[in-house]
Design a protein around this motif. Structure first.
Motif, short mmCIF file in Angstrom:
data_model
loop_
_atom_site.label_atom_id
_atom_site.label_comp_id
_atom_site.label_asym_id
_atom_site.label_seq_id
_atom_site.Cartn_x
_atom_site.Cartn_y
_atom_site.Cartn_z
N ALA A 58 -4.97 -6.79 7.44
CA ALA A 58 -5.22 -5.57 6.63
C ALA A 58 -6.69 -4.91 7.40
O ALA A 58 -6.67 -3.93 7.75
N ALA A 59 -7.63 -6.09 7.51
CA ALA A 59 -8.72 -5.88 8.14
C ALA A 59 -8.76 -5.00 9.76
O ALA A 59 -9.20 -4.18 10.03
N ARG A 60 -7.95 -5.98 10.48
CA ARG A 60 -7.46 -5.36 11.79
C ARG A 60 -7.01 -3.91 11.93
O ARG A 60 -7.15 -3.05 12.66
N MET A 61 -6.18 -3.49 10.81
CA MET A 61 -5.46 -2.17 10.65
C MET A 61 -6.59 -1.08 9.98
O MET A 61 -6.14 0.13 9.95
N GLY A 62 -7.52 -1.61 9.44
CA GLY A 62 -8.28 -0.66 8.67
C GLY A 62 -7.82 -0.38 7.38
O GLY A 62 -8.28 0.77 6.80
#
Length: 309
Positions: A58-62
């Motif tokens: 999720a963090a990688r995708m924002g």
């Protein structure tokens, strides 16, 4: 559930086949199962399988982790989809490689290449055969290679599993050494010489006479591929078995005797029952061979005279 009822697909399998229901609403168009899997694979390629989590993806995708669960409801499903994506499907070159042996060798090489490209796949615990499109494609390609042989479908599947297992084992070793090269900053020959030196220092002829003899012979410095050698010898044996099957002179496969049968393996009537099964299998194979011959003759008749009226 009745015999005719379709099984309920696990969420991950349904997603892999593209038959799972998509969420009615999503946070943004950039969010999709495909994008989630792509981001997860990127993390695994860079940092290993252990770095993959719903929060990290999720963090990688924002986005927030909760937004991912609208598309992939469990990490286990995400791992399955990652494996499916990383494994891919065999190339057309596999089916075009030549005879059964050349096709299986091409399948072996492509599987190893896949393991080296995404070594984290080897860290996924085996819990049965993933019933996913790409995994089915690999099995289908292996069975296609053996389609013109006289092996039974059970025997063909056993050969495919042998080749896939050999590729997995070789891939795990090659990937491990590639990791060592990166971590130690050493090339493969240097690592090999270092290991040979350790063997020579630790392995004595008194305690390990045969291993020491192999060391003295330079076996651990040899640059040939031991896995390719083992595969070739295995395929040699399979080739002999295929030839014997074509001539109807090979013995039927012996049923596996499980732990529960070990205590009765010497029972006379039990042995007779097992022999009856083997005899029946031999008759069945002969009947299948006759069927194949008649099918071939029928096609020749049709080609010569046209369809029957």
């Amino acid at each position: 559930m009745t015999e005719d009822a379709e099984p309920e697909l696990p969420r991950g399998i349904a997603l892999a086949w593209g038959v799972a229901a998509n969420p009615q609403r999503g946070p943004k168009r950039e969010m999709s199962v495909e994008r989630i899997v792509e981001a997860a694979v990127e993390i695994a390629d860079a940092e290993g399988l252990g770095a993959v989590s719903m929060a990290a993806v999720a963090a990688r995708m924002g986005f927030t982790p909760m937004s991912l669960y609208r598309y992939v409801s469990a990490k286990e499903d995400l791992i399955l989809l990652m494996q499916e994506e990383a494994t891919g499907a065999p190339s057309d070159a596999v089916r075009e490689a030549g005879g059964w042996r050349e096709q299986l060798e091409a399948l072996y090489r492509e599987q190893i290449q896949g393991h080296l490209a995404h070594p984290w796949v080897l860290d996924i615990p085996i819990s049965g055969v993933p019933v996913t499109p790409n995994m089915a494609a690999w099995m289908d390609a292996g069975l296609h290679a053996l389609a013109d042989t006289h092996l039974t479908y059970e025997e063909r599947l056993a050969v495919v599993l042998f080749v896939s297992g050999a590729a997995r084992w070789a891939g795990s070793i090659f990937a491990g050494y590639a990791r060592l090269e990166r971590e130690r900053g050493m090339d493969a020959p240097t690592i090999t010489r270092s290991e040979d030196a350790l063997f020579r220092a630790l392995i004595t002829g008194d305690a390990y006479p045969d291993l020491r003899a192999a060391i003295e012979a330079g076996a651990f410095l040899d640059e040939s591929d031991p896995f390719a050698f083992a595969l070739a010898r295995g395929l040699d044996g399979i080739g002999d078995y295929i030839a014997a099957a074509a001539e109807g002179r090979h013995e039927p496969s012996v049923p596996w005797t499980g732990p529960d049968d070990a205590d009765i393996a010497d029972d006379k009537k039990y042995r007779e029952a097992r022999k009856a099964v083997r005899d029946a299998e031999k008759v069945l194979r002969a009947a299948r061979k006759a069927e194949r011959l008649e099918a071939r003759a029928a096609r020749e008749r049709r080609a010569k005279h046209g369809p029957a009226a």
